[in-house]
Each structure stands twice: as structure tokens, then as C-alpha cells.
Scaffold this active site. Sequence first.
Site, short mmCIF file in Angstrom:
data_model
loop_
_atom_site.label_atom_id
_atom_site.label_comp_id
_atom_site.label_asym_id
_atom_site.label_seq_id
_atom_site.Cartn_x
_atom_site.Cartn_y
_atom_site.Cartn_z
N LYS A 13 0.84 -1.25 0.28
CA LYS A 13 0.04 0.05 0.08
C LYS A 13 0.80 1.22 0.02
O LYS A 13 0.53 2.14 -0.77
CB LYS A 13 -0.90 -0.11 1.40
N ARG A 87 -10.77 1.76 8.75
CA ARG A 87 -10.31 0.40 9.07
C ARG A 87 -11.44 -0.52 9.89
O ARG A 87 -11.14 -1.60 9.94
CB ARG A 87 -8.91 0.49 10.00
N ARG A 126 10.49 -7.04 5.47
CA ARG A 126 10.55 -5.42 5.93
C ARG A 126 11.03 -5.26 7.59
O ARG A 126 11.80 -4.37 7.69
CB ARG A 126 9.28 -5.19 5.94
N ARG A 132 10.78 -1.02 12.16
CA ARG A 132 9.32 -0.78 12.77
C ARG A 132 9.01 -1.94 13.97
O ARG A 132 9.09 -3.06 13.83
CB ARG A 132 8.23 -1.20 11.57
N ARG A 143 -2.10 -8.18 13.25
CA ARG A 143 -2.45 -7.32 12.31
C ARG A 143 -3.04 -8.12 11.24
O ARG A 143 -4.16 -7.19 10.53
CB ARG A 143 -1.26 -6.44 11.83
P1 AMP Z 1 -0.20 1.06 9.10
O1 AMP Z 1 1.22 1.90 8.90
O2 AMP Z 1 -1.31 1.65 8.20
O3 AMP Z 1 0.12 -0.46 8.67
O4 AMP Z 1 -0.66 1.32 10.54
C1 AMP Z 1 0.29 0.73 11.58
C2 AMP Z 1 -0.62 0.95 12.90
O5 AMP Z 1 -1.28 1.96 13.32
C3 AMP Z 1 -2.00 -0.24 12.92
O6 AMP Z 1 -1.52 -1.71 13.17
C4 AMP Z 1 -2.70 0.43 14.02
O7 AMP Z 1 -2.14 0.13 15.31
C5 AMP Z 1 -2.56 1.81 13.71
N1 AMP Z 1 -3.28 2.49 12.93
C6 AMP Z 1 -3.28 2.98 11.50
N2 AMP Z 1 -4.39 3.34 10.91
C7 AMP Z 1 -5.36 3.18 11.87
C8 AMP Z 1 -6.77 3.47 11.82
N3 AMP Z 1 -7.45 3.87 10.84
N4 AMP Z 1 -7.54 3.06 12.98
C9 AMP Z 1 -6.98 2.75 13.93
N5 AMP Z 1 -5.62 2.21 14.17
C10 AMP Z 1 -4.72 2.41 13.08
#
Ligand code: AMP
Length: 186
Positions: A13, A87, A126, A132, A143
Amino acid sequence: MRIVFIGPPGAGKGTQCGRLAAALQIPHLSTGEMLRATRGASALGKLVASYIDQGQLAPDYLVMRILVKRLEQPDCVDGYLLDGFPRNLDQVQLLDDHLEQQDQSLDWVLDLQVQEDELVRRLMKRAESEDRADDNLATIRRRLTVFHDQTAPLLSHYRQRGLAVAIDGMQSPDAVFADIMKVVKR
Ligand code: AMP
């Protein structure tokens, strides 16, 4: 153009959103990045970190508050690309309410599809190259489960509204991007 990009962690993404945002000249809004930026010593920063590190979703009101602030910036007037939001179905509603208030609507919901074993392979790779905290096997599995349980239902919802288009994310990054461009140029 207002686009929502949905895909499981590891689907590519971030890469595709970066390219698409540059091609369309709209801002790439990643709620994951916004939340990671708030990590830190403050009470809010610690709260956010605890959710991210466990691979759980941060509270809707908190994410929405941070996102709306960003959507109010002048560079979002002509559109934006949402990466990682909504989400869950409550976040769909929050976004719909916001759009309605602004007399706006979504143009596309891109559904980037990648098989699960490939996602785990990419995320583990990654984990080796990026620092991370949420890229370890237990958190990766959590996740992916959160994605299946809470985020995947959004796709049938957006499909019913005629907004979602499936993109084959198993292809090379260039081929994926070419497919995305075909959709947004329709
Ligand atoms: P990402 O970088 O999109 O994979 O997001 C990393 C982490 O941020 C996720 O595993 C969640 O803990 C948090 N996160 C990101 N976007 C959201 C969202 N829309 N709602 C809730 N938590 C989020």
C-alpha cells in the site's frame, strides 16, 4: 479526486500510494504514519504506541481527530489519497459523516489483494530492513487477523456502493501501478 486505498499489511500500500499520489498530485494521507509521528513521551504518545506495538487498532475518535485536522489543510481541497483509513465500519461512518458535511464524496476504493503467505514473507523481510516495532511475527499475525476481522468487511460494503475495485497485488510493483492508473483514469 478522493480515493481510499485498502489492503492488508504488507500488500504494498505504502509504495503504491506514494506513486499514485505523485501521479495525481494529491496528498498521501497515511493514518499509520500520522500515529507513528505522535509516538513519544507524552501520555497520548504512550497510548498510541501501545496500540501500534500490539498490532491493535487505535481508538476511532483519536484517529479521526488527527485525520480531520489533516483534511482541513488547504492541500486537501482538490482531493487526497487515504492509506489505512477507514479500517472498521465505525470509521466508514465517521468518514461518510465528514464527507457529507463537506458536501463531498469518494471517487474510488482500491482493494489491493495479496495472498496471506506472501504477506507474511514480505512483512518479515521488511522487519529485517526497517526498524518498525510492529514488524515481528506475533504482531504481524495479529495485524493480519485485525485486517480480516475488522477491515475486510469494508470491502463488501464499498462494493455494494459501487466504489470498490479489486487490484491484483501479487504482480510486480510496476504492473500493480499500471492497473491502478487504468482504474483512476476511467
Ligand atoms: P499502518 O502503517 O497503516 O500499517 O498502521 C500501523 C498501525 O497504526 C496499525 O497497526 C494500527 O495500530 C494503527 N493505525 C493506523 N491506521 C489506523 C486506523 N485507521 N485506525 C486505528 N488504528 C490505526
